[in-house]
Design an enzyme around this catalytic site. Structure first.
Site, short mmCIF file in Angstrom:
data_model
loop_
_atom_site.label_atom_id
_atom_site.label_comp_id
_atom_site.label_asym_id
_atom_site.label_seq_id
_atom_site.Cartn_x
_atom_site.Cartn_y
_atom_site.Cartn_z
N SER A 10 -82.83 -22.15 -19.72
CA SER A 10 -84.09 -22.18 -18.96
C SER A 10 -85.24 -22.34 -19.93
O SER A 10 -85.14 -21.91 -21.09
CB SER A 10 -84.25 -20.86 -18.21
OG SER A 10 -85.56 -20.74 -17.71
N TYR A 29 -84.28 -11.78 -18.25
CA TYR A 29 -83.56 -13.00 -17.87
C TYR A 29 -83.81 -14.06 -18.96
O TYR A 29 -82.88 -14.71 -19.44
CB TYR A 29 -84.06 -13.46 -16.50
CG TYR A 29 -83.76 -14.90 -16.14
CD1 TYR A 29 -82.55 -15.26 -15.57
CD2 TYR A 29 -84.71 -15.91 -16.36
CE1 TYR A 29 -82.28 -16.58 -15.22
CE2 TYR A 29 -84.46 -17.22 -16.02
CZ TYR A 29 -83.24 -17.56 -15.46
OH TYR A 29 -82.98 -18.87 -15.12
#
Ligand code: NAP
Length: 255
Positions: free
Chosen positions: A147, A160
């Protein structure tokens, strides 16, 4: 991209994409399948698997679907064994599953959330590849889905983001460990309006702000992520290993 403009780079290849019954994983499976791969899709729920298999079959894709919660050791083994039984080898593995169980700041996060983040986002990718590695063909390719948060973890996605940073390191480490037989690369998506990101992208103000942070003034699509993944998995990237491509419309990630 229009179907008629898509090439056939994966003719004769076998590709496993985890967490692939919707969103980015589904689009990756679809893209690899349209390019000629036999694709093995999976996710936690049989109903979702059946539905996704039907959709891909309707497009003429050779597809096999099974249930695999990536935290379930037996289901991971079964995914690999059934793939090898059916297709005889593995050419591509796209490790796409992730969880984001909490928006708490890192130092306020419950241990159970820390465990889940590490387990789903990092550890199970390693365990799946331990099972898959004896069956990887010469010239095979692995792609991790990280990401843009890996580069600058945002407040509500901090831990995360850190697990996604770990995937950048894992990409480098495994690229060395698996060379020259297998290449290992990574795609770092920007924001894409999927179920996973809906709590952010469904908020009009947040969505606008995210669009403004990109140079291209739009969010990504699942097809954008599939195109980059297919490139890295294909022989077009045969001299690329240990690298991460950021697919984020120019949103800032690194120099
Ligand atoms: P999504 O649209 O919500 O799709 C998630 C898929 O994963 C579904 O098919 C779901 O099916 C399956 N799944 C969820 N948990 C699973 C598990 N534990 N084991 C197996 N399958 C599981 O998500 P997405 O946005 O495409 O995200 C895919 C990847 O892209 C993730 O790694 C995410 O971190 C990354 N990413 C997304 C964005 C974004 O903005 N969307 C940005 C950067 C990175 P079932 O419910 O049937 O299990």
């Amino acid at each position: 991209m229009e179907k008629s403009k898509i090439g056939r780079r994966f003719e004769g290849k076998v590709a496993i994409v985890t967490a692939s019954t919707q969103g980015i994983g589904f689009s990756i499976a679809r893209r690899l399948g349209l390019e000629g791969a036999s694709v093995v899709i999976s996710s936690r729920r049989q109903g979702n698997v059946d539905e996704a298999v039907e959709k891909l079959k309707e497009e003429g894709i050779e597809v096999f679907g099974l249930v695999c919660h990536v935290s379930n050791a037996q289901q991971r083994k079964n995914l690999i064994e059934q793939t090898v039984q059916k297709y005889g080898k593995i050419d591509v593995v796209v490790s796409n599953a992730a969880a984001n169980p909490s928006v708490d700041p890192i130092l306020k996060m419950q241990e159970s959330s820390l465990d889940k983040l590490w387990e789903i986002n990092v550890k199970t990718s390693i365990l799946l590849l331990q099972d898959a590695s004896p069956h990887l063909s010469k010239g095979s390719s692995i792609v991790f889905i990280s990401s843009i948060s890996a580069f600058q973890p945002p407040a509500s996605l901090a831990m995360y983001g850190v697990t996604k940073t770990a995937l950048l390191g894992l990409t480098k480490a495994l690229a060395t460990e698996l060379a020259p037989h297998t290449r290992v690369n990574c795609v770092a998506p920007g924001f894409v309006p999927t179920h996973f990101a809906s709590y952010i992208t469904n908020n009009k103000t947040m969505r606008k702000s995210l669009e403004e942070q990109t140079s291209l003034k739009r969010l990504g699509t699942t097809e954008d992520m599939a195109a980059a993944t297919a490139f890295l998995a294909s022989d077009d990237a045969s001299y690329i290993t240990g690298e991460t491509i950021v697919v984020a419309g120019g949103a800032s990630s690194r120099l």
